[in-house]
Design an enzyme around this catalytic site. Structure first.
Site, short mmCIF file in Angstrom:
data_model
loop_
_atom_site.label_atom_id
_atom_site.label_comp_id
_atom_site.label_asym_id
_atom_site.label_seq_id
_atom_site.Cartn_x
_atom_site.Cartn_y
_atom_site.Cartn_z
N PRO A 264 0.85 -1.21 0.00
CG PRO A 264 0.02 -1.01 2.18
CD PRO A 264 0.76 -1.95 1.27
CG ASP A 441 5.01 -1.53 2.26
OD1 ASP A 441 3.85 -1.40 2.68
OD2 ASP A 441 5.51 -2.63 1.93
CG HIS A 442 0.61 3.59 5.23
ND1 HIS A 442 1.25 3.85 6.42
CD2 HIS A 442 -0.40 4.51 5.15
CE1 HIS A 442 0.66 4.88 7.03
NE2 HIS A 442 -0.34 5.30 6.27
NE ARG A 443 3.14 -4.44 2.83
CZ ARG A 443 3.69 -5.41 2.11
NH1 ARG A 443 3.09 -6.61 2.06
NH2 ARG A 443 4.80 -5.21 1.43
CB VAL A 445 7.03 3.37 6.40
CG1 VAL A 445 7.40 4.83 6.67
CG2 VAL A 445 8.28 2.53 6.15
#
Length: 471
Positions: A264, A441-443, A445
């Site tokens: 994401p 990567d919002h998983r 960070v």
């Protein structure tokens, strides 16, 4: 007859690892009858990662080249046979290169498999390639055509099978510079009439084809009617051009799709006054304090700023391990630099870039860019990256939303540096300004970590002296 015992040794397309299963032969450096020695480079091939020169692992005389330049060959397929003197081999080994029988025999051999430096032999997957390789060789070896249809497994389509493979075996022959010229001119080499020896397309052939396309009489009848009546300005001089998706471009496309639909993405932007950084770059160039032959550019300072920010926030230098359900924070920063090359976009990386001085980073960056431009980047140089910089500013682009390199947590886009009105010390004055964009990567960070890293990079570029105090 009392003659020296000779046997045939076969050299297969090496296993390049990383899931790659094929390579295109760019050029042969030998021909049948040439003497070769162990370690001599016999051809150059292009994989989805890079162009690689292949050395032969034994001495002898070249007996046969099984594929022409421009052919795409599966890993594990025999590409050249060499007559080796002084080996006690059964006479029956000599006819081994017969197209219908050589692939099963090669698959069964437990002898040494040639691999590129840095990769081990590949396991599994041989049954699929054995069938496809047999079909390809049936087409390539045009002389024994009557025996070829016996190789396919399916009895009904035995006749059509060679026809389906003909485009691969009959790919237009041209040297790499000629292929690049055709690509730059938007010309499909399959439409060019060759005049070179053995049907090789020359630069003159490409230019002649381009001139014929541009000539008024060249368009087909229907195009001429449209040009005369409706849209004379926009009428094309030729039909659609189809470019095969292969090599670096194919690998890049697959990687970008996988990245976009796996991680994401979140992108943040910031405008930065880099006037002091640009002055610092000029000073380093003029003084030569990093070395006489060292290339100094704004990208060098951007790279150093990002590495310093990562040192302050090491959690962004991480990887998502789906299988273990863990976030792996990497112990060193392998800094990738996106590079546009004639073969497509590649991202080689500087190993352990975080431990390098500014001078060492400048040298490594210069070598990386020059190697990429020459098309000599090795597969090892493109593995293990942890974070990437893409310099879109060199194209005059202000910014963008970069897509993560697969397996990495962040990528920084460095936009064009422009002179803009800026509030400086309470007054509106012209300053050198750029826009930075950080995708992550919002998983692994979150917004806070991504914002801190981007803010640190901006602060370091606004006041480059902080590279010393913060580093």
């Amino acid at each position: 007859m009392t003659t020296e015992v000779r046997s045939l040794r076969e050299f297969k397309m090496p296993d390049v690892g990383e899931g790659l299963t094929e390579a295109e032969i760019l050029s042969w450096y030998v021909k049948p009858g040439d003497t070769v020695t162990d370690g001599q480079v016999v051809c150059e091939v292009e994989t989805a990662k890079a162009a690689v020169e292949l050395p032969i692992p034994f001495n002898g005389v070249v007996e046969q080249l099984f594929f022409p330049e421009g052919a795409t060959v599966d890993v594990g397929t025999v590409i050249i046979s060499v007559a080796v003197a002084g080996e006690a081999a059964a006479p029956a080994a000599v006819p081994a290169p017969a197209p219908a029988a050589e692939v099963p025999a090669a698959e069964a051999e437990p002898e040494r498999r040639e691999v590129l430096v840095g990769y081990g032999p590949r396991t599994g997957g041989s049954q699929r390639r054995a069938r496809r390789t047999t079909t390809t060789k049936t087409v390539t070896a045009s002389k024994p055509a009557p025996a070829a249809p016996a190789a396919p497994v399916a009895p009904a389509p035995a006749a059509p099978a060679p026809v389906a493979e003909v485009p691969v075996g009959e790919r237009p022959l041209a040297k790499p510079p000629v292929r690049k010229l055709a690509k730059d001119l938007g010309i499909d080499l399959r439409a060019v009439t060759p005049t070179g020896p053995d049907g090789v397309i020359t630069r003159e052939d490409v230019h002649a084809h381009a001139a014929a396309q541009a000539a008024p009489a060249a368009p087909a009848v229907e195009v001429t009617e449209v040009a005369a009546v409706e849209v004379p300005v926009f009428a094309p001089a030729a039909g659609d051009v189809r470019v095969p998706i292969k090599g670096v471009r194919k690998a890049t496309a697959q990687a970008m799709v996988a990245s976009a639909f796996t991680a994401p993405h979140v992108t943040e932007f910031v405008q930065v006054d880099v006037t002091r950084t640009m002055k610092f770059v000029r000073r380093l160039k003029e003084s030569g304090e990093l070395g006489r032959d060292v290339r100094v550019s704004p990208l060098l300072l951007v790279a150093k700023a990002l590495l310093t920010a990562i040192k302050r926030h090491p959690e962004i230098n991480a990887q998502w391990d789906e299988a273990a359900q863990e976030i792996v924070i990497k112990g060193q920063v392998n800094l990738g630099i996106a590079a546009a090359t004639p073969r497509g976009l590649i991202v080689p990386n500087i190993k352990d870039a975080g431990s390098r001085t500014l001078s060492g980073l400048a040298v490594a960056l210069g070598e990386l860019v020059e190697t990429a431009r020459q098309g000599k980047t090795s597969p090892a140089d493109m593995q293990g990256g942890t974070v990437t910089i893409t310099n879109v500013g060199v194209f005059g682009v202000d910014t963008g939303t970069p897509i993560l390199n697969p397996g990495e947590a962040a990528i920084l886009a460095f936009g064009a540096v422009r002179e803009l009105p800026w509030v400086h010390k309470g007054k509106v004055v012209p300053r050198q300004v750029t826009t930075l964009a950080l995708s992550f990567d919002h998983r692994l960070v979150d917004g806070e970590l991504g914002s801190k890293v981007l803010a640190d990079v901006a602060a370091l570029l606004e006041y480059p002296k902080r590279l010393i105090t913060w580093g």
